[in-house]
Scaffold this motif. Structure first.
Motif: not given
Lengths: 351, 351, 351
Positions: B191-198, C9-27
């Protein structure tokens, strides 16, 4: 084209009355490939339940390779393509005649459309004229899928343009039963009335019988615009609320046609395939918020050469609030104000 | 049928309480072939994001041949067919039990539906009765895709008709984990948790945990009507604004169900396949303009024989404005006025 | 996770400014397989008529295997996936650059998306910062279908978090013609201008020419929500009417983009394939009830190596009521209040 030609120099202004010549054939633009998406949207936009158009299995049991696109969807696609060339400057859509479905449209087919000018008649006002066209839709093999005549009242661009010779085509008051074209292979000898939803076969209906289809649908702006756009109908009046003080958008008459046809399932579940439109009038405008109902009258009954297949000629009437089954015109012979559509068509039904 | 039978003689009046007999099996009409169109519309009408139902590649990595139609879409199709025969004259949809998905529905499948009457109980008023049915959906191979029991309160046509013998079926309070039917071949071991979203797997959830799904959707008339029509649900109350003075249309309970399930992605992205509904109540009506939110409570956790696949039993609660996560009933034991849906179901999740 | 972690606790709060780093790749999550359903919905939601995207036959005559999904639909799918990771806590969507379509998306393709952080700049207020990302969409073969840079202003979660080193990427003011990627096999040497709908080829357009696309569409809530959901865009502001006193929902800028592009058919019917976006600004908010119109200005013209294929660089401007073709900014240099979108893009046109 010089830059100072102005910002509307490249847009399509539509044709005016003096731009038509009898015998001209106009190829309409933007061919369209249909998929299961068009079919699903048709089922989302209308309460369509005729089994032959809902189930591949049911269609195969009736001799077809699979379930075709709803016949009115095919009509809307062919019609929609003609709008930019025929009715962009139309004042009124006056009538239909001699419409026949000639071949079902299946998922994967690509439809294009052309119109021949078959008549012209300038009105006595000198400001408008009636244009008669015969429009034909063809699939990717060049085979005709449907044809219809319609006539529209179109504005003149130049009031001083000379009137053309009057040519009024001789259009049949109804498509004769022997001229109906049946889908190849159609066979109702093993028709499943239970899966179709009603037990009534052609012999259960009598000429003159009136059927109240009971159910009503209140129309929303988003739905009629999605439907009309799906058929690539470009008439501004359906989409742009700004020209009218009440910000109403006039609903495409074909939306009312499809809504009424779908509602007619309740009482005519076995009137499966549309094969001809003998005539039709959009008798009053329909607007969002109106609740559309429908009733039908049996006009005629005929045999066909296909096994177990008969033909039923029906008057389908769409009404808004206040409409009653069987009430069409007032004592003055005019359509009652709540009558939206008076459509005369042939459908196929188990004999 | 004689012409003077009246304009409603051929329409379906629906069944009344005295028209049902325990043991009768009713074949519902209008089979339906599904395509990618139904899937796309489901994604347009609901914020559905569960990856197994969005991506053929993800589904294949989970052992399925391709992405199935959303499980609730399959439920709506099977349910919708039963409406003309079961709930057209229903006063209330009282409950669901023993619902199980038995086989995924794929693009190209044709679904039909039948219901067996499994119980009858006339109410003490003598005006209505409760009808219990077990409805089964089948694909074109005759294989069952889902089944559920539901019970509805139906009007009597003739108040003097004798009461039938009372038969109340013995329905399980919940589907036991060992009775869950898993999609053939399902395997969450890669199972691909990244593509699944959580990142949360079954072991990250605890019984009693409450999840607020946060997001809200304000409901529009056009959307709920398109959804309900897409499932060929014919209940008049969802489409016709005229019977009520406030011109509101009651929204199909299944629309709220699908909306809440889609919103539950946020916190339950890995609760992929629905496999059972243990019970469900539409606790308050929903109307256009309401903003729907959802919260869930973990009710139980179970193992399954499939590789890496666990089962989670969830209470899914849809609320309108004023609803708060975890607040279900008042001190009087009655549902709070902003609770729209209380649904108890099993889903599959990576163990 | 402990039960008392709270319902969010399990929901996605989204990223805030300090959660980003130059060069990071987000799938980004939730891959999506497209079908004819997405194509049909695109035609129902927008007055899209460009023939290459409407007809398999037309597309084949232009060297493609079949009609691709509309290029902006591909953009919306790739963009939508990035929303939960990039713009859930965005205050503003500041701009686009270096967007290129790299390969058409066809029915059956599965699209996923990832973003690399290419720049960060904390604002002087210390409360927000600008995040620059380069987002790439890929199909099931891992081949890139499109890429674009965008930058958004994102809130800080913790105002005391230290500012990152400022990195502002060097983004091209426009995609150079030699960097445009053409769909493989494209060939306009047998282009059918009649079926395409207009006679104008590239040499008929002059740099500086302004085209008024004339037609207008009044926007409905149901339509923009269906569109935005179809692309699995999760931004709350498009769906939830409750946060604003006027209960308005802000319309996804991409909805306006697709509406304007579709309207631009009238005058630019032969601007078939989008190949690049040089820049774009959502200059004023759009709400349901607004009537959207569009005008274009020819910015540049270029050759391409494909037979008969030229490139046209266009400014596409969407306006609401009050907008006039050619009027973009006031004397103060600011966008006029009725300008909704200013988009600078390259399209392919018969040379």
């Amino acid at each position: 084209m010089p830059k100072d030609a102005g910002p509307q120099a490249k847009t399509n202004p539509g044709r005016f009355f003096e731009d038509y010549t009898v015998g001209d054939v106009i190829e309409h633009a933007v061919p369209r490939t249909v998929s299961g998406g068009e079919r699903a949207l048709y089922h989302a936009l209308y309460p369509a339940r005729h089994a032959l158009y809902s189930s591949d299995e049911f269609a195969r049991a009736c001799g077809l390779p699979e379930s075709p696109l709803d016949d009115l969807a095919a009509f809307h696609i062919v019609f929609g393509k003609s709008v930019p060339d025929v009715s962009l400057n139309a004042v009124a859509n006056l009538g239909y005649a001699e419409a026949r479905w000639l071949r079902p449209v299946y998922v994967g087919d690509t439809i294009r459309s052309s119109s021949e000018v078959i008549g012209l008649k300038q009105n006595s006002s000198g400001k408008t004229g009636v244009v008669y066209v015969r429009t034909t839709g063809r699939n990717q093999h060049g085979l005709a899928v449907m044809e219809f005549a319609r006539w529209v009242m179109v504005k003149k661009r130049d009031l001083d343009a000379p009137a053309p010779e009057t040519v009024v085509p001789d259009l049949a008051p109804a498509v004769a039963p022997e001229k109906l074209v049946l889908p190849g292979g159609i066979d109702f000898s093993a028709y499943d009335f239970v899966q179709a939803g009603e037990p009534h076969r052609l012999s259960d209906y009598q000429v003159g019988e009136v059927i109240d289809h009971v159910d009503g649908v209140t129309i929303e702006e988003a739905e009629h615009m999605m439907a009309t756009r799906l058929w690539q109908n470009t008439s501004k009046t359906h989409f742009d609320a700004t020209p009218r003080a009440d910000r109403k958008r006039l609903i495409y008459g074909g939306h009312v046609m499809s809504m009424a046809r779908a509602l007619s399932f309740n009482g005519l579940a076995n009137a499966q395939c549309l094969v001809a439109i003998n005539g039709g009038s959009h008798t009053n405008p329909c607007f969002a918020g109106d609740t559309v109902r429908a009733w039908s009258e049996v006009l005629d009954i005929a045999e066909t050469p296909a096994p177990g297949v008969g033909a039923i000629r029906l008057r389908l009437v769409a009404v808004k609030e206040g409409g009653m089954a069987g009430q069409l015109k007032g004592e003055d012979g005019k359509y009652l104000p709540h009558v939206l559509l008076d459509l005369d068509y042939w459908a196929l039904m188990p004999a």
